[in-house]
Design a protein around this motif. Structure first.
Motif, mmCIF file in Angstrom:
data_model
loop_
_atom_site.group_PDB
_atom_site.id
_atom_site.type_symbol
_atom_site.label_atom_id
_atom_site.label_comp_id
_atom_site.label_asym_id
_atom_site.label_seq_id
_atom_site.Cartn_x
_atom_site.Cartn_y
_atom_site.Cartn_z
ATOM 1 N N ARG A 61 60.091 65.378 46.621
ATOM 2 C CA ARG A 61 59.242 65.542 45.445
ATOM 3 C C ARG A 61 60.056 65.641 44.153
ATOM 4 N NH1 ARG A 61 54.063 67.121 44.112
ATOM 5 N NH2 ARG A 61 53.491 67.519 46.287
ATOM 6 N N GLY A 62 61.136 66.399 44.162
ATOM 7 C CA GLY A 62 61.922 66.580 42.945
ATOM 8 C C GLY A 62 62.436 65.260 42.397
ATOM 9 N N ARG A 63 63.002 64.431 43.272
ATOM 10 C CA ARG A 63 63.515 63.132 42.830
ATOM 11 C C ARG A 63 62.376 62.224 42.374
ATOM 12 N NH1 ARG A 63 67.640 59.343 43.084
ATOM 13 N NH2 ARG A 63 67.008 57.221 43.674
ATOM 14 N N VAL A 89 61.180 50.004 33.960
ATOM 15 C CA VAL A 89 61.302 50.388 35.363
ATOM 16 C C VAL A 89 62.642 49.927 35.928
ATOM 17 C CG1 VAL A 89 60.375 50.005 37.679
ATOM 18 C CG2 VAL A 89 58.823 50.485 35.780
ATOM 19 N N ALA A 90 63.035 48.686 35.632
ATOM 20 C CA ALA A 90 64.305 48.164 36.149
ATOM 21 C C ALA A 90 65.476 48.976 35.628
ATOM 22 C CB ALA A 90 64.457 46.695 35.759
ATOM 23 N N PHE A 91 65.461 49.297 34.340
ATOM 24 C CA PHE A 91 66.566 50.046 33.744
ATOM 25 C C PHE A 91 66.650 51.470 34.297
ATOM 26 C CE2 PHE A 91 67.991 53.047 30.470
ATOM 27 C CZ PHE A 91 69.281 52.597 30.262
ATOM 28 N N VAL A 92 65.523 52.155 34.322
ATOM 29 C CA VAL A 92 65.524 53.544 34.784
ATOM 30 C C VAL A 92 65.964 53.629 36.243
ATOM 31 C CG1 VAL A 92 64.048 55.519 35.342
ATOM 32 C CG2 VAL A 92 63.842 54.397 33.119
ATOM 33 N N LEU A 93 65.389 52.773 37.087
ATOM 34 C CA LEU A 93 65.725 52.852 38.505
ATOM 35 C C LEU A 93 67.186 52.512 38.763
ATOM 36 C CD1 LEU A 93 62.576 51.300 40.239
ATOM 37 C CD2 LEU A 93 63.224 53.709 40.090
ATOM 38 N N HIS A 94 67.687 51.455 38.117
ATOM 39 C CA HIS A 94 69.063 51.042 38.402
ATOM 40 C C HIS A 94 70.093 51.852 37.637
ATOM 41 C CE1 HIS A 94 72.769 48.643 38.004
ATOM 42 N NE2 HIS A 94 72.549 48.398 39.277
ATOM 43 N N PHE A 106 69.055 56.020 38.115
ATOM 44 C CA PHE A 106 68.925 56.522 39.483
ATOM 45 C C PHE A 106 69.662 55.664 40.518
ATOM 46 C CE2 PHE A 106 65.422 58.418 37.187
ATOM 47 C CZ PHE A 106 65.493 59.738 37.598
ATOM 48 N N THR A 107 70.424 54.671 40.043
ATOM 49 C CA THR A 107 71.321 53.845 40.877
ATOM 50 C C THR A 107 70.622 53.191 42.065
ATOM 51 O OG1 THR A 107 72.116 55.692 42.255
ATOM 52 C CG2 THR A 107 73.311 55.261 40.199
ATOM 53 N N VAL A 108 69.368 52.804 41.882
ATOM 54 C CA VAL A 108 68.668 52.055 42.915
ATOM 55 C C VAL A 108 69.168 50.602 42.866
ATOM 56 C CG1 VAL A 108 66.421 51.266 43.764
ATOM 57 C CG2 VAL A 108 66.648 53.534 42.719
ATOM 58 N N ARG A 110 74.922 61.192 30.228
ATOM 59 C CA ARG A 110 74.731 62.643 30.365
ATOM 60 C C ARG A 110 73.643 62.978 31.374
ATOM 61 N NH1 ARG A 110 75.449 64.233 23.948
ATOM 62 N NH2 ARG A 110 77.720 64.021 23.933
ATOM 63 N N VAL A 111 72.610 62.163 31.415
ATOM 64 C CA VAL A 111 71.577 62.364 32.430
ATOM 65 C C VAL A 111 72.188 62.266 33.816
ATOM 66 C CG1 VAL A 111 69.511 61.375 33.480
ATOM 67 C CG2 VAL A 111 69.666 61.573 31.002
#
Length: 292
Positions: free
Chosen positions: A18-20, A127-132, A135-137, A175-176
């Motif tokens: 849930r946290g992630r 979505v592509a930027f945030v995930l990759h 969050f290194t997806v 930093r995130v």
């Protein structure tokens, strides 16, 4: 009784992620309420699906919540919403059991700059930027979420990355990610989870200690993930801090920072930890405790 036990087991599996999931949803959507709604929708879809044969539940849930977020972003474009830019910083991975210090560390590390830039991206770019990038997806996993092939998905993230850099928010991304890595290290230390410590450390990670910390029993130099992970048991009493807005940790005694832990993070792994006990150096660093 068996059915209740099975339901509880399924719920427990979801809670582990849930946290992630909320972190991803909040960073994509920029709204804590929308993030909670997205996670709740992910739970409903999970609860209605037989996932016993799913090899990687975390990846499966990431796909589900990201698709929910993408749909919400596209709905916003067709029905313009009030700007979210004035919202105060919010925690990005809140769960009932989470540590407020950890939440504050993550929230304060993000700031407004990144959110403002993300609001200018198309839904698929965002979505592509945030995930990759955050969050290194892998792109191969992001591609089906945004309904593109891997090469096109890479271009989406690249365009977003350029815009983020042009608007001066690239540092916020670093930093995130550092906040997440430091948070993972501290969580593993507090839980005495040796495997989790190894997972966040580079295989050749180094630990350096100054003369003052050596007097407290630390070695001046340690190399190797396993040896550095053993040090984790001493770090469990530390508190998250910010040093010039960079995530770090400190051990407090009597309200004063006695040892400061600074981290070098490369590719989401800790490559070096420096232990600083010299009072003059600590004063110059001026660590700001989060929730202390």
């Amino acid at each position: 009784m068996g059915a209740i036990t099975d339901d509880a087991r399924r719920a427990a599996r979801f809670e582990e992620h849930r946290g992630r999931l909320r972190a991803i949803a909040y960073r994509i959507l920029g709204s804590p309420d929308d993030a909670d709604d997205a996670v709740q929708e992910a739970w409903i879809r999970y609860d209605r699906t037989d996932t016993d044969d799913v090899a990687n539940l975390g990846s499966w849930l990431t796909t589900v919540v990201s698709r929910v977020c993408l749909n919400l972003l596209e709905a916003r474009r067709s029905r313009p919403q009030p700007s979210l830019r004035a919202d105060p910083p919010e925690t990005i991975a809140r769960t009932p059991e989470s540590d407020p210090e950890h939440e504050a560390l993550l929230a304060d590390s993000i700031g407004h700059a990144l959110q403002v830039v993300l609001d200018t991206l198309t839904p698929a770019e965002r979505v592509a930027f945030v995930l990759h990038d955050i969050f290194t997806v892998p792109f191969d996993d992001v591609a089906p979420i945004v309904d593109r092939n891997a090469a096109t998905t890479r271009k989406l993230a690249s365009r977003a990355r350029v815009r983020v850099s042009e608007r001066g928010a690239a540092l916020q991304v670093d930093r995130v990610r550092q906040a997440m890595v430091v948070d993972a290290f501290l969580t593993a230390a507090r839980n005495a989870d040796f495997e989790a410590l190894l997972a966040v450390l580079d295989p050749d990670a180094e630990l350096h200690a100054d003369d003052r910390v050596i007097t407290l029993g630390a070695k001046s130099f340690t190399r190797g993930a396993a040896k550095v992970a053993e040090f984790g048991r001493y770090a469990k009493g530390a508190t998250p801090v910010l040093i010039d807005d960079v995530p770090a940790m400190a051990w407090y005694v009597g309200g004063r920072a006695r040892v400061v832990y600074t981290f070098t993070v490369v590719a989401d792994r800790i490559t070096a930890i420096e232990l600083i006990g010299d009072p003059d150096r600590i004063a110059k660093l001026d660590p700001v405790a989060i929730g202390h």
